[in-house]
Motif scaffolding. Sequence first.
Motif, PDB file in Angstrom:
ATOM      1  N   GLN A  79       0.811  -1.211   0.000  1.00  0.00           N
ATOM      2  CA  GLN A  79       0.000   0.000   0.000  1.00  0.00           C
ATOM      3  C   GLN A  79       0.848   1.265   0.000  1.00  0.00           C
ATOM      4  O   GLN A  79       0.524   2.242  -0.680  1.00  0.00           O
ATOM      5  N   HIS A  80       1.947   1.268   0.769  1.00  0.00           N
ATOM      6  CA  HIS A  80       2.670   2.518   1.001  1.00  0.00           C
ATOM      7  C   HIS A  80       4.123   2.533   0.528  1.00  0.00           C
ATOM      8  O   HIS A  80       4.757   3.593   0.534  1.00  0.00           O
ATOM      9  N   ARG A  81       4.670   1.385   0.172  1.00  0.00           N
ATOM     10  CA  ARG A  81       6.089   1.349  -0.216  1.00  0.00           C
ATOM     11  C   ARG A  81       6.291   0.608  -1.539  1.00  0.00           C
ATOM     12  O   ARG A  81       7.280  -0.113  -1.724  1.00  0.00           O
ATOM     13  N   SER A  82       5.366   0.789  -2.475  1.00  0.00           N
ATOM     14  CA  SER A  82       5.452   0.070  -3.751  1.00  0.00           C
ATOM     15  C   SER A  82       6.717   0.429  -4.522  1.00  0.00           C
ATOM     16  O   SER A  82       7.301  -0.416  -5.215  1.00  0.00           O
ATOM     17  N   ASN A  83       7.188   1.668  -4.415  1.00  0.00           N
ATOM     18  CA  ASN A  83       8.401   2.063  -5.142  1.00  0.00           C
ATOM     19  C   ASN A  83       9.630   1.280  -4.657  1.00  0.00           C
ATOM     20  O   ASN A  83      10.518   0.938  -5.446  1.00  0.00           O
ATOM     21  N   GLU A  84       9.688   1.006  -3.351  1.00  0.00           N
ATOM     22  CA  GLU A  84      10.794   0.229  -2.812  1.00  0.00           C
ATOM     23  C   GLU A  84      10.757  -1.209  -3.325  1.00  0.00           C
ATOM     24  O   GLU A  84      11.794  -1.836  -3.521  1.00  0.00           O
TER      25      GLU A  84
END
Length: 414
Positions: A152-157
């Motif tokens: 939900q919140h760290r898709s770029n990582e």
Amino acid sequence: MKQDLIQVTSTASAGTSTHRATGALVASVRDLSVHFDTKAGSVHAVDGVSFDIRDGETLGLVGETGCGKSVTARSFLRLVATPPGIYAGGRIDFWSSEAQEAGGGPVNLLTIADDEMLEIRGNRIAMIFQDPSKALNPALSIGDQLAEVFFQHRSNELLAPLGPNVPMIVRRAARQESGQFERIVLQLPPLRSKAAKMRAQVDDLVAGALAETQIPNPRRIMASYPHELSGGMKQRVLIAQALACNPDLLIADEPTTALDVTIQARILNLIAELQQRLGTSVLYISHDLSLVREICDRVAVMYAGRIVETGRTVDLFRQPLHPYTRSLMSAIPSSTSERGRLAAIAGTVPELIDPQPSCRFHSRCPYALEVCREVDPRFLRHDVDHGVACHGHDDPTDLGLRPGDVPTLEPAIQ
């Protein structure tokens, strides 16, 4: 056992109050009102609540069951069911660290769009719920439940190890937006290897989050289901989930109520240790004043939907100003208490259905006079960090009364 808990928690929290008292604001609650529609009328569960939470501090919100603590906390994340709940007034301003780095200001958590709230909830503001058994989904493994936070919140990582040219279908999978057909396609070459790398990255992040809470063998725990874990382990999982994204504000809603005293001490030490390392602000909700005294920098006392006193912990316990605060402290067992006898507050909590103007504590207060039954008390500043809402600290002339028409409070026991 209780003394052991206090000794353990005091070690973790010692020396933290001095620099926090002057910290920048993380959240500011002003005149928050939350009502619930019922057949009998509108229940004023939270009625004009105001307080601030500063950077890096632990603020304790205390009061007996039903006073509105949890409703106040859930309002930060807009988790109050509407209907029957109604956000009847006020605002909750929140200063996100990400927004401040970008030169932005605070946002009102009660009015921002739903997609903005989704970005904040679980990311910049996280919550540890009271009962870990009810907060965890029994049908999902621990690894899958924690992975949702990163999807939900760290898709770029999650996509970083895959290089610059990541197919859109994989990007959608990293945001948990894939449909059933897309999930099937991801199992076929050449996308299968990219999906596997992304899942491996998720597993590494989940294992790291669990390791932060000192859970032994995180990889094994990831494959477990909630019913296979003890109460203390489940609470550590919730803490790992809450702190996974390094939030600016952690709301702990009586996080140790369902645990025995020894495990309580370990959990509270863990929260304090992680808070000091990550610099997270904490709103700690409890009805246990002994714990609050040891782990909180400041305290807000709540009664019948209202804040009746706030102050630095050391000041509030040394010189409680409100009769309700004094009554709560008198009810704490001590070495001087008569064996087999506990102090109790006479009377019952007032009905909160369309309440009339008055001090909500007047029916149980030994100092109450007629003015207390007819006029809402103002919140007065005793000093910079200590305030109280009680007519006993009012100037009678401000109320149009004579000096003898307001209650005179006896000095608090030091």
